[in-house]
Design a protein around this motif. Structure first.
Motif, PDB file in Angstrom:
ATOM      1  N   VAL A 337      46.227  55.464  38.700  1.00 39.83           N
ATOM      2  CA  VAL A 337      45.139  54.717  39.343  1.00 39.83           C
ATOM      3  C   VAL A 337      44.515  55.545  40.448  1.00 39.83           C
ATOM      4  O   VAL A 337      45.052  56.578  40.871  1.00 39.83           O
ATOM      5  N   ASP A 338      43.363  55.064  40.922  1.00 39.49           N
ATOM      6  CA  ASP A 338      42.653  55.747  41.997  1.00 39.49           C
ATOM      7  C   ASP A 338      42.890  55.108  43.363  1.00 39.49           C
ATOM      8  O   ASP A 338      42.729  55.748  44.392  1.00 39.49           O
ATOM      9  N   ASN A 339      43.234  53.819  43.403  1.00 40.06           N
ATOM     10  CA  ASN A 339      43.471  53.117  44.662  1.00 40.06           C
ATOM     11  C   ASN A 339      44.489  52.007  44.448  1.00 40.06           C
ATOM     12  O   ASN A 339      44.832  51.664  43.311  1.00 40.06           O
ATOM     13  N   GLU A 340      44.962  51.442  45.568  1.00 40.13           N
ATOM     14  CA  GLU A 340      46.045  50.462  45.487  1.00 40.13           C
ATOM     15  C   GLU A 340      45.617  49.154  44.840  1.00 40.13           C
ATOM     16  O   GLU A 340      46.450  48.429  44.290  1.00 40.13           O
ATOM     17  N   THR A 341      44.355  48.809  44.901  1.00 35.97           N
ATOM     18  CA  THR A 341      43.900  47.554  44.296  1.00 35.97           C
ATOM     19  C   THR A 341      44.070  47.561  42.781  1.00 35.97           C
ATOM     20  O   THR A 341      44.186  46.498  42.171  1.00 35.97           O
ATOM     21  N   GLU A 342      44.086  48.749  42.167  1.00 33.14           N
ATOM     22  CA  GLU A 342      44.232  48.834  40.712  1.00 33.14           C
ATOM     23  C   GLU A 342      45.693  48.844  40.270  1.00 33.14           C
ATOM     24  O   GLU A 342      45.980  48.854  39.069  1.00 33.14           O
ATOM     25  N   THR A 343      46.609  48.841  41.238  1.00 35.87           N
ATOM     26  CA  THR A 343      48.026  48.912  40.872  1.00 35.87           C
ATOM     27  C   THR A 343      48.613  47.562  40.455  1.00 35.87           C
ATOM     28  O   THR A 343      49.711  47.522  39.878  1.00 35.87           O
ATOM     29  N   GLN A 344      47.922  46.460  40.737  1.00 35.27           N
ATOM     30  CA  GLN A 344      48.503  45.132  40.511  1.00 35.27           C
ATOM     31  C   GLN A 344      48.877  44.894  39.054  1.00 35.27           C
ATOM     32  O   GLN A 344      49.916  44.301  38.752  1.00 35.27           O
ATOM     33  N   GLN A 345      48.020  45.350  38.129  1.00 36.64           N
ATOM     34  CA  GLN A 345      48.295  45.096  36.711  1.00 36.64           C
ATOM     35  C   GLN A 345      49.525  45.861  36.216  1.00 36.64           C
ATOM     36  O   GLN A 345      50.147  45.463  35.230  1.00 36.64           O
ATOM     37  N   PHE A 346      49.898  46.941  36.925  1.00 38.67           N
ATOM     38  CA  PHE A 346      51.054  47.731  36.507  1.00 38.67           C
ATOM     39  C   PHE A 346      52.322  47.394  37.302  1.00 38.67           C
ATOM     40  O   PHE A 346      53.409  47.844  36.938  1.00 38.67           O
ATOM     41  N   MET A 347      52.189  46.624  38.377  1.00 37.05           N
ATOM     42  CA  MET A 347      53.335  46.323  39.222  1.00 37.05           C
ATOM     43  C   MET A 347      54.245  45.252  38.628  1.00 37.05           C
ATOM     44  O   MET A 347      55.457  45.266  38.846  1.00 37.05           O
ATOM     45  N   MET A 348      53.671  44.321  37.880  1.00 38.09           N
ATOM     46  CA  MET A 348      54.470  43.222  37.350  1.00 38.09           C
ATOM     47  C   MET A 348      55.615  43.685  36.452  1.00 38.09           C
ATOM     48  O   MET A 348      56.750  43.218  36.603  1.00 38.09           O
ATOM     49  N   PRO A 349      55.382  44.608  35.498  1.00 37.72           N
ATOM     50  CA  PRO A 349      56.504  45.063  34.666  1.00 37.72           C
ATOM     51  C   PRO A 349      57.605  45.770  35.464  1.00 37.72           C
ATOM     52  O   PRO A 349      58.738  45.872  34.998  1.00 37.72           O
ATOM     53  N   ILE A 350      57.279  46.260  36.662  1.00 37.22           N
ATOM     54  CA  ILE A 350      58.282  46.927  37.501  1.00 37.22           C
ATOM     55  C   ILE A 350      59.090  45.909  38.299  1.00 37.22           C
ATOM     56  O   ILE A 350      60.309  46.022  38.441  1.00 37.22           O
ATOM     57  N   THR A 351      58.405  44.891  38.828  1.00 42.51           N
ATOM     58  CA  THR A 351      59.072  43.925  39.691  1.00 42.51           C
ATOM     59  C   THR A 351      59.915  42.914  38.905  1.00 42.51           C
ATOM     60  O   THR A 351      60.919  42.422  39.436  1.00 42.51           O
ATOM     61  N   ILE A 352      59.525  42.600  37.674  1.00 46.04           N
ATOM     62  CA  ILE A 352      60.269  41.604  36.895  1.00 46.04           C
ATOM     63  C   ILE A 352      61.733  41.992  36.710  1.00 46.04           C
ATOM     64  O   ILE A 352      62.631  41.163  36.934  1.00 46.04           O
ATOM     65  N   PRO A 353      62.074  43.231  36.283  1.00 41.57           N
ATOM     66  CA  PRO A 353      63.500  43.579  36.138  1.00 41.57           C
ATOM     67  C   PRO A 353      64.281  43.473  37.442  1.00 41.57           C
ATOM     68  O   PRO A 353      65.454  43.076  37.433  1.00 41.57           O
ATOM     69  N   LEU A 354      63.640  43.806  38.573  1.00 39.91           N
ATOM     70  CA  LEU A 354      64.334  43.714  39.853  1.00 39.91           C
ATOM     71  C   LEU A 354      64.642  42.263  40.214  1.00 39.91           C
ATOM     72  O   LEU A 354      65.756  41.930  40.637  1.00 39.91           O
ATOM     73  N   ILE A 355      63.654  41.398  40.065  1.00 42.56           N
ATOM     74  CA  ILE A 355      63.871  39.976  40.353  1.00 42.56           C
ATOM     75  C   ILE A 355      64.894  39.388  39.391  1.00 42.56           C
ATOM     76  O   ILE A 355      65.773  38.614  39.782  1.00 42.56           O
ATOM     77  N   LEU A 356      64.786  39.774  38.123  1.00 45.74           N
ATOM     78  CA  LEU A 356      65.742  39.299  37.122  1.00 45.74           C
ATOM     79  C   LEU A 356      67.161  39.752  37.475  1.00 45.74           C
ATOM     80  O   LEU A 356      68.130  38.988  37.296  1.00 45.74           O
ATOM     81  N   ALA A 357      67.294  40.976  37.984  1.00 47.04           N
ATOM     82  CA  ALA A 357      68.615  41.486  38.355  1.00 47.04           C
ATOM     83  C   ALA A 357      69.252  40.655  39.463  1.00 47.04           C
ATOM     84  O   ALA A 357      70.467  40.425  39.458  1.00 47.04           O
ATOM     85  N   LEU A 358      68.440  40.188  40.427  1.00 48.34           N
ATOM     86  CA  LEU A 358      68.985  39.349  41.494  1.00 48.34           C
ATOM     87  C   LEU A 358      69.534  38.038  40.940  1.00 48.34           C
ATOM     88  O   LEU A 358      70.607  37.575  41.337  1.00 48.34           O
ATOM     89  N   TYR A 359      68.790  37.415  40.012  1.00 47.63           N
ATOM     90  CA  TYR A 359      69.252  36.153  39.422  1.00 47.63           C
ATOM     91  C   TYR A 359      70.496  36.380  38.557  1.00 47.63           C
ATOM     92  O   TYR A 359      71.406  35.545  38.536  1.00 47.63           O
ATOM     93  N   ILE A 360      70.523  37.501  37.844  1.00 51.19           N
ATOM     94  CA  ILE A 360      71.721  37.811  37.049  1.00 51.19           C
ATOM     95  C   ILE A 360      72.911  38.004  37.980  1.00 51.19           C
ATOM     96  O   ILE A 360      74.043  37.622  37.650  1.00 51.19           O
ATOM     97  N   GLY A 361      72.670  38.574  39.162  1.00 51.87           N
ATOM     98  CA  GLY A 361      73.747  38.785  40.122  1.00 51.87           C
ATOM     99  C   GLY A 361      74.435  37.484  40.515  1.00 51.87           C
ATOM    100  O   GLY A 361      75.661  37.437  40.659  1.00 51.87           O
TER     101      GLY A 361
END
Length: 446
Positions: A337-361
């Motif tokens: 991407v060129d700026n942070e505003t365009e990162t939102q569409q790619f951030m979700m696939p990264i954050t989901i495994p982390l949040i899922l890991a907390l619940y699995i914990g």
């Protein structure tokens, strides 16, 4: 390899020399110590507001509630509820306590007020009424049984049970353990990793975006391979984060230790025990803190050096491994991407495994031997968090080694993928990138 070290040095020194890094490094421990001191102050702070409560006693009980230092109970004889209600403001009543005539059967009293009654007042009133009724019932039972010493005999039947958990070692030896401490260690370690990944992973992404937008990278890439640049940037920021984390731990420990040494000697133990609960403690609870402290000392005393070293070693490995893996993913996003505003569409696939890991914990803490616990601690995207919850309960060596190997291999693979995206993405300006476009970049040959 020498170029990677040069990049690591550049990334590390450029960040640790910033004023913001120094300010945050020294300010955060003070903030932690301030929160710690505030919690102690709140726990010891007494409710000193003077209150007067009107009491309409319709029961046969004789003054079931007594006035205390800050709360006065004004008993009204033959009072009408509506009249008392209309005079609340003039009389300065905080509330009206109505004790019905069937209090012994229904065991319910009512507290009326124009304001929301505080939990301290509600607890105090309820505790006094309960004690009064229990005393009457005990006296009635003793009288009917014609046994003057019945109350002492009943009190002797109260048997507090303390459960100890004992683990067998590999050589058959036994050692005391604690499920609560194991859970606490796992959750604290996993939460630290979760916060660390987001805090410093985003820094990698922002650094890549900044270099791309400033066209600095076009000069750098002429003499450094994309993989070397990605690896140096990720590891360099990791060292910055690790430095800051170690400083936080050391400074917070020093500040809290000094503060505790200064404050605690002046605190009365009885006041501290009373402040820990706003409700009446059960009989024998006065010694609960002392007993729990002794038990904790005994449990921690049984932790041998090998156990502590394994916990710390696993924490450091998965702490760094989890960060490196997700930093590579954040770097890949920053490359596309060129700026942070365009990162939102790619951030979700990264954050989901982390949040899922907390619940699995949370599920793993209840059943650390389940299939969910196994796969959650093996899959690299959840293993940094889930494995740390499992380790205090005991994990077979082969599972631990497999998890570590997969984590390292996945990190190297994601870094290679990020480098391929980076190689093409640095030359793309003004074009909104999609997942389809990124897939094309990955298929390009050198």
């Amino acid at each position: 390899m020498n170029k990677i070290f040069i990049i690591i040095q550049r990334e590390y020194l450029s960040r640790v020399k910033k004023k913001s890094f120094l300010i945050l490094t020294f300010l955060t421990p003070l903030l932690i110590a301030g929160i710690y001191a505030f919690m102690i102050w709140m726990m010891l702070k007494d409710d000193t507001e003077q209150r007067t409560i009107a009491v309409i006693n319709e029961s046969q009980l004789s003054e079931p509630v007594k006035s205390t230092e800050y709360t006065s109970f004004n008993y009204l004889e033959n009072a009408n509820f509506e009249d008392v209600k209309s005079q609340m403001e003039d009389k300065g009543y905080y509330a009206i306590l109505v004790i019905p005539n069937d209090i012994l059967e229904k065991q319910t009293a009512e507290l009326f007020s124009y304001k929301q009654v505080t939990i301290e007042v509600k607890s105090e009133v309820g505790s006094q009424i309960r004690q009064h009724i229990e005393k009457i019932k005990r006296s009635k039972i003793i009288a009917e049984a014609n046994m003057p010493d019945l109350e002492q005999k009943l009190a002797a039947t109260k048997t507090p049970i303390s459960m100890k958990t004992i683990k067998f070692g590999e050589g058959g030896e036994v050692k005391q353990s604690s499920t609560e401490i194991a859970m606490g260690i796992g959750f604290v370690a996993s939460f630290i990793i979760y916060m660390f990944i987001f805090l410093y992973g985003v820094q990698v992404m922002r650094g890549v975006i900044e270099e791309k937008s400033n066209r600095i990278v076009e000069v750098i890439i002429s003499s450094v391979k994309p993989f070397q640049l990605m690896m140096g940037k990720i590891v360099g920021v990791a060292m910055v984060g690790l430095t800051q984390f170690i400083m936080w731990v050391i400074l917070s420990g020093v500040i809290i230790t000094i503060g505790t040494a200064v404050i605690l000697p002046g605190i009365d133990v009885d006041t501290l025990q009373q402040a820990q609960s706003i409700t009446e403690l059960p009989e024998g609870a006065a010694n609960m803190n002392v007993e729990q402290f002794k038990m904790a000392q005994e449990i921690f005393g049984t932790f041998d050096l090998a156990y502590v070293a394994s916990i710390l070693g696993a924490f450091v490995f998965f702490f760094l491994g989890g960060y490196l893996l997700y930093s590579a993913l954040f770097a890949a996003v920053g490359s596309a991407v060129d700026n942070e505003t365009e990162t939102q569409q790619f951030m979700m696939p990264i954050t989901i495994p982390l949040i899922l890991a907390l619940y699995i914990g949370f599920a793993v803490a209840k059943n650390p031997e389940s299939s969910l616990a196994f796969w959650g601690s093996i899959i690299p995207f959840t293993s940094p968090i889930v494995m740390l919850v499992r380790i205090p309960f005991g994990v077979p060596i082969w599972e631990l080694l497999l998890s570590m190997t997969l984590l390292i291999g996945t990190f190297l693979f994601i870094t290679w993928v990020a480098a391929k995206i980076y190689r093409t993405g640095i030359l793309m300006y003004g074009k909104k990138v999609s997942y389809k476009e990124i897939w094309k970049w990955l298929r390009y040959h050198n």
